[in-house]
Design an enzyme around this catalytic site. Structure first.
Site, PDB file in Angstrom:
ATOM      1  N   VAL A 160      18.432  36.780  13.304  1.00 52.44           N
ATOM      2  CA  VAL A 160      17.801  37.120  14.581  1.00 52.44           C
ATOM      3  C   VAL A 160      18.708  38.076  15.343  1.00 52.44           C
ATOM      4  O   VAL A 160      19.894  37.794  15.563  1.00 52.44           O
ATOM      5  CB  VAL A 160      17.545  35.854  15.417  1.00 52.44           C
ATOM      6  N   LYS A 161      18.137  39.192  15.729  1.00 55.10           N
ATOM      7  CA  LYS A 161      18.918  40.234  16.400  1.00 55.10           C
ATOM      8  C   LYS A 161      18.720  40.133  17.909  1.00 55.10           C
ATOM      9  O   LYS A 161      17.590  40.180  18.405  1.00 55.10           O
ATOM     10  CB  LYS A 161      18.481  41.611  15.884  1.00 55.10           C
ATOM     11  N   LEU A 162      19.832  39.992  18.625  1.00 58.76           N
ATOM     12  CA  LEU A 162      19.804  39.786  20.073  1.00 58.76           C
ATOM     13  C   LEU A 162      20.657  40.845  20.769  1.00 58.76           C
ATOM     14  O   LEU A 162      21.698  41.255  20.243  1.00 58.76           O
ATOM     15  CB  LEU A 162      20.367  38.407  20.424  1.00 58.76           C
TER      16      LEU A 162
END
Length: 217
Positions: free
Chosen positions: A82-84
């Site tokens: 998951v890219k945040l």
């Protein structure tokens, strides 16, 4: 150093993966837009092609919404990271998702202090943007070196994922410094094979071979 390819174009990923040049994939909203495909559909297809991490980015700006989007993206496949964004809310979401056992890629890093915070929040990957620092006359490699030193000093397990890679020299410098991963567009990875002396030598070999009048097959 591991190679991630920065694209959502399926044919490019397949070609590089078949050559053993892909250890993972990074995507972002701009790359999804360029592909013209549904984010869930194209991300699932990418995850089916590669066995390594596939970064899929949330678009929410508030922590609770980021967590909800992150969990939905993580349901696509086991190899989703998951890219945040590297904001305070992004760090809150990073802590929750990483504590839940998900891979998290914290992106848009432009300082060593930001990278330190991401590591403490449990990030799997930190993505410092080299090219964008170069654009404002700062040396992006200084940031990679600073992060490498800090992480080594304290034993942080967060992997340095060098991003915004634009040239063969960027790749070489990252490898020298010790970045764990670099992500680059397909065309940059392909250009790593190029050297004028290779082309010159091959041209001479072919001219000499033609003069022999021979065939191998």
């Amino acid at each position: 150093m591991k190679f991630f390819v920065d694209t959502a174009e399926i044919e490019d990923i397949k070609e590089l993966n078949d050559l053993g040049m892909v250890d993972g994939v990074t995507t972002n909203p701009s790359l999804i837009l360029k592909s013209g495909r549904d984010i869930m559909e194209v991300t699932k297809e990418i995850c089916d092609i590669v066995s390594g991490p596939v970064s899929a980015e949330v678009v929410a700006m508030e922590a609770d919404a980021m967590i909800a989007e992150g969990r939905k993206l993580a349901d696509i496949a086991e190899n989703i990271a998951v890219k945040l964004p590297l904001t305070w809310d992004g760090l809150k979401a990073c802590k929750v998702l990483s504590d839940d056992g998900m891979m998290v890629n914290v992106t848009l890093c432009f300082s060593a202090n930001q990278a330190l915070l991401a590591a403490k929040a449990g990030a799997t990957f930190i993505s410092p943007f080299i090219g964008r620092l170069d654009d404002i006359n700062l040396d992006g490699m200084d940031l990679i070196q600073d992060i490498r030193t800090i992480y080594d000093n304290y034993g942080f397990e967060t992997s340095i994922l060098a991003a915004s890679i634009r040239s063969a020299n960027h790749v070489l410098d990252c490898a020298r410094i010790g970045a764990d991963v670099m992500t680059a567009p397909p065309e940059v990875i392909r250009k790593l094979v190029s050297h004028p002396l290779t082309d010159k030598g091959l041209d001479q070999f072919m001219k000499d071979w033609a003069k022999t009048g021979q065939n191998i097959l």
